[in-house]
Design a protein around this motif. Structure first.
Motif, PDB file in Angstrom:
ATOM      1  N   THR A 191       6.356   9.497  -2.154  1.00  0.00           N
ATOM      2  CA  THR A 191       5.519   8.309  -2.006  1.00  0.00           C
ATOM      3  C   THR A 191       5.805   7.673  -0.649  1.00  0.00           C
ATOM      4  O   THR A 191       6.956   7.388  -0.313  1.00  0.00           O
ATOM      5  CB  THR A 191       5.809   7.283  -3.111  1.00  0.00           C
ATOM      6  OG1 THR A 191       5.576   7.891  -4.381  1.00  0.00           O
ATOM      7  CG2 THR A 191       4.908   6.066  -2.964  1.00  0.00           C
ATOM      8  N   VAL A 192       4.756   7.478   0.139  1.00  0.00           N
ATOM      9  CA  VAL A 192       4.903   6.892   1.470  1.00  0.00           C
ATOM     10  C   VAL A 192       4.319   5.485   1.449  1.00  0.00           C
ATOM     11  O   VAL A 192       3.135   5.299   1.150  1.00  0.00           O
ATOM     12  CB  VAL A 192       4.181   7.750   2.532  1.00  0.00           C
ATOM     13  CG1 VAL A 192       4.342   7.110   3.911  1.00  0.00           C
ATOM     14  CG2 VAL A 192       4.722   9.170   2.524  1.00  0.00           C
ATOM     15  N   ASP A 234       0.848  -1.189   0.000  1.00  0.00           N
ATOM     16  CA  ASP A 234       0.000   0.000   0.000  1.00  0.00           C
ATOM     17  C   ASP A 234       0.885   1.241   0.000  1.00  0.00           C
ATOM     18  O   ASP A 234       1.924   1.281   0.670  1.00  0.00           O
ATOM     19  CB  ASP A 234      -0.896   0.012   1.234  1.00  0.00           C
ATOM     20  CG  ASP A 234      -1.892  -1.138   1.221  1.00  0.00           C
ATOM     21  OD1 ASP A 234      -2.325  -1.505   0.112  1.00  0.00           O
ATOM     22  OD2 ASP A 234      -2.218  -1.672   2.293  1.00  0.00           O
ATOM     23  N   ALA A 235       0.464   2.244  -0.741  1.00  0.00           N
ATOM     24  CA  ALA A 235       1.251   3.470  -0.821  1.00  0.00           C
ATOM     25  C   ALA A 235       0.317   4.667  -0.919  1.00  0.00           C
ATOM     26  O   ALA A 235      -0.813   4.558  -1.398  1.00  0.00           O
ATOM     27  CB  ALA A 235       2.199   3.430  -2.018  1.00  0.00           C
ATOM     28  N   SER A 236       0.804   5.794  -0.457  1.00  0.00           N
ATOM     29  CA  SER A 236       0.041   7.039  -0.556  1.00  0.00           C
ATOM     30  C   SER A 236       1.014   8.163  -0.875  1.00  0.00           C
ATOM     31  O   SER A 236       2.234   8.024  -0.728  1.00  0.00           O
ATOM     32  CB  SER A 236      -0.707   7.319   0.753  1.00  0.00           C
ATOM     33  OG  SER A 236       0.212   7.436   1.826  1.00  0.00           O
ATOM     34  N   SER A 241      -4.188  -1.109  -6.613  1.00  0.00           N
ATOM     35  CA  SER A 241      -3.123  -2.004  -6.174  1.00  0.00           C
ATOM     36  C   SER A 241      -1.859  -1.648  -6.914  1.00  0.00           C
ATOM     37  O   SER A 241      -1.902  -1.248  -8.086  1.00  0.00           O
ATOM     38  CB  SER A 241      -3.499  -3.464  -6.455  1.00  0.00           C
ATOM     39  OG  SER A 241      -2.434  -4.314  -6.147  1.00  0.00           O
ATOM     40  N   THR A 242      -0.749  -1.765  -6.241  1.00  0.00           N
ATOM     41  CA  THR A 242       0.530  -1.561  -6.899  1.00  0.00           C
ATOM     42  C   THR A 242       1.393  -2.768  -6.653  1.00  0.00           C
ATOM     43  O   THR A 242       1.173  -3.502  -5.689  1.00  0.00           O
ATOM     44  CB  THR A 242       1.219  -0.283  -6.406  1.00  0.00           C
ATOM     45  OG1 THR A 242       2.426  -0.073  -7.151  1.00  0.00           O
ATOM     46  CG2 THR A 242       1.623  -0.415  -4.934  1.00  0.00           C
ATOM     47  N   GLY A 245       2.931  -5.387   3.519  1.00  0.00           N
ATOM     48  CA  GLY A 245       2.588  -5.691   2.134  1.00  0.00           C
ATOM     49  C   GLY A 245       2.083  -7.116   2.050  1.00  0.00           C
ATOM     50  O   GLY A 245       1.997  -7.825   3.054  1.00  0.00           O
ATOM     51  N   ARG A 246       1.754  -7.550   0.848  1.00  0.00           N
ATOM     52  CA  ARG A 246       1.230  -8.897   0.658  1.00  0.00           C
ATOM     53  C   ARG A 246       1.955  -9.564  -0.502  1.00  0.00           C
ATOM     54  O   ARG A 246       2.082  -8.998  -1.572  1.00  0.00           O
ATOM     55  CB  ARG A 246      -0.277  -8.862   0.362  1.00  0.00           C
ATOM     56  CG  ARG A 246      -0.887 -10.235   0.123  1.00  0.00           C
ATOM     57  CD  ARG A 246      -2.375 -10.122  -0.154  1.00  0.00           C
ATOM     58  NE  ARG A 246      -2.649  -9.314  -1.324  1.00  0.00           N
ATOM     59  CZ  ARG A 246      -2.613  -9.791  -2.586  1.00  0.00           C
ATOM     60  NH1 ARG A 246      -2.285 -11.042  -2.801  1.00  0.00           N
ATOM     61  NH2 ARG A 246      -2.891  -9.005  -3.598  1.00  0.00           N
TER      62      ARG A 246
END
Length: 474
Positions: A314-315, A306-308, A468-469, A320-321
């Motif tokens: 970019t944080v 996940d990122a924001s 999703s990234t 993660g998965r």
């Protein structure tokens, strides 16, 4: 008592004594064992109703890393139609593989272990213990003949099924020797010929993923191979320590084994032309032309984080998965992988899982393929856990290849909402049987079984964000 326990806090429930609770526990366990025995009977009768048309349409187990299949039950048991298994599994809420095991165990016990079968249905032996015996004998190497299975049945029944896994393995080995099922090999073992059965194997237990991000390997190697491998791991572990590693010996040996795997993928071993030996060549210049060996390949792990955005930066979130087994990872673990000098990291663009993408023809472009894989995550057949990246992408409404030439609208377009991930088995099930499914919402599938049960099986969309990234580790 049943009603009292159904309502927590009721005055009547509080009045239950210790003796009452023990009696209730005994009754419930007896009912559970009875239900499990009945389920075996139901599975066997379900198999009776569905014989295969030919031996090629019989249910079997795929053996990972092997070129052959194993029957679901031993010699003397009736064959079962391949596609009948999924419907029973769906009703029970278990995977097709688990349903196949249930049917195989039922047939093995009913036809090859009649004494144990009777003991299960009279309550002397719990079904789970009888199924342990069946699982062991179905997959024994070499296979047990009917006479050998009858011998095991007599031995197990004599102790009312009270036998552990280790005792059962010894009993099967002794039976193989007693009935001379393996041809003796004097060179291998002149005294005990049954030991000529080759026990070598290397097995990855990828269903058991530790929270620390590890998987367990089990292997049995030849003596020479074992000593060579131990020597290499010992040497590589010592090298790591000399370079300043403060990790334990076990950890250093584990890392050394991983280093061996990554180093080996850079070499392509091929039979030397005109000779009996091997020649090692660089994977960059070598080809497999004239050989039967595949080219060396990279190992790819798909990790989603996940990122924001915080201003221009970019944080990333702390977790993660990993797609393989849906393993939860810490960002620190991902960073450690990326810090390896031999690691190639590819950042994939953000994929909107709710966007409705389409393509004009039958072929599925990568952008749509990735979106559907990330949306479905696994095969969409009820209770199937095969990762979507190893599945086929199926047009839910079949694509009509004649529609364009005949001037008709395309009934099964190549769009996000008309594509679903199906493993090869369930893809064949949908194609060759009357099983049908429809997409009621993006990623939500409703299945209809051959008997059109009142409650059709539904695969709900798993919880997910709309974006999703991906990080790809090569």
């Amino acid at each position: 008592m049943i009603d009292a326990l159904a309502g927590p806090g009721a005055g009547e429930a509080d009045a239950l004594t210790a003796s009452d609770l023990l009696a209730l526990a005994r009754d419930r366990k007896t009912a559970e064992d009875r239900a499990a025995a009945d389920l075996l009977e139901i599975a066997a009768r379900w198999a009776d109703l569905h014989p295969p048309e030919t031996i090629h349409t019989a249910a079997a187990f795929e053996v990972r890393g092997s070129e052959h299949e194993e029957p679901i039950a031993g010699d003397g048991c009736p064959l079962v139609a391949e596609f009948c298994v999924a419907e029973l599994g769906t009703v029970l809420g278990i995977s097709t593989t688990a349903a196949k095991k249930l049917i195989g165990h039922a047939l093995e016990l009913r036809h090859r272990f009649p004494r144990l079968w009777v003991q299960v249905h009279t309550g002397r032996v719990p079904a789970w213990r009888a199924r342990l015996v069946a699982e062991t004998t179905i997959h024994s190497t070499p296979s047990l003949t009917r006479e050998a299975a009858a011998h095991v049945d007599a031995q197990v029944a004599a102790v009312a099924g009270r036998i552990g896994a280790a005792q059962l393995d010894r009993l099967v080995a002794e039976t193989i020797k007693r009935f001379d099922l393996a041809a003796p090999d004097p060179a291998a073992d002149p005294v005990d010929g049954y030991l000529s059965v080759d026990p070598r194997h290397v097995t990855l237990h990828d269903d058991d993923v530790h929270f620390a991000g590890t998987m367990r390997w089990e292997a049995e190697l030849g003596i020479a191979d074992s000593l060579d491998l131990d020597h290499v791991l010992k040497h590589k572990a010592a090298e790591q320590k000399a370079l300043g590693s403060t990790e334990s010996l076990d950890v250093r040996r584990a890392k050394a084994l991983g280093d061996l795997a990554r180093t080996q993928t850079a070499v392509d071993l091929a039979f030397a032309r005109g000779g009996g030996g091997f020649e090692a060549r660089s994977a960059r210049t070598s080809t497999t032309e004239g050989t039967d060996l595949p080219a060396a390949r990279q190992v790819v792990l798909h990790v989603h984080v996940d990122a924001s955005m915080a201003g221009d930066q970019t944080v990333f979130g702390p977790t993660g998965r990993m797609e393989q087994r849906s393993k939860l990872l810490l960002l620190e673990q991902v960073k450690s992988w990326c810090g390896d000098s031999r690691t190639k990291v590819t950042v994939k663009p953000v994929v909107d899982l709710n966007a409705d993408l389409s393509a004009p023809g039958y072929d599925i472009p990568d952008r749509i393929r990735d979106q559907v894989i990330l949306r479905d995550q696994t095969c969409v057949f009820p209770w199937c856990t095969r990762p979507a990246r190893r599945c086929d992408l199926d047009h839910v409404i079949p694509f009509d290849h004649r529609a364009e030439t005949e001037g008709r609208p395309q009934p099964g377009p190549t769009t996000t909402r008309n594509l679903a991930a199906l493993c090869r088995h369930h893809h064949r099930l949908k194609t060759h049987t009357v099983w049908r499914y429809a997409m009621t919402a993006n990623g939500v599938l409703e299945w209809t079984s051959p008997t059109a049960t009142a409650t059709a099986a539904t695969t709900p969309a798993p919880p997910r964000s709309n974006r999703s990234t991906g990080l790809t580790r090569a």
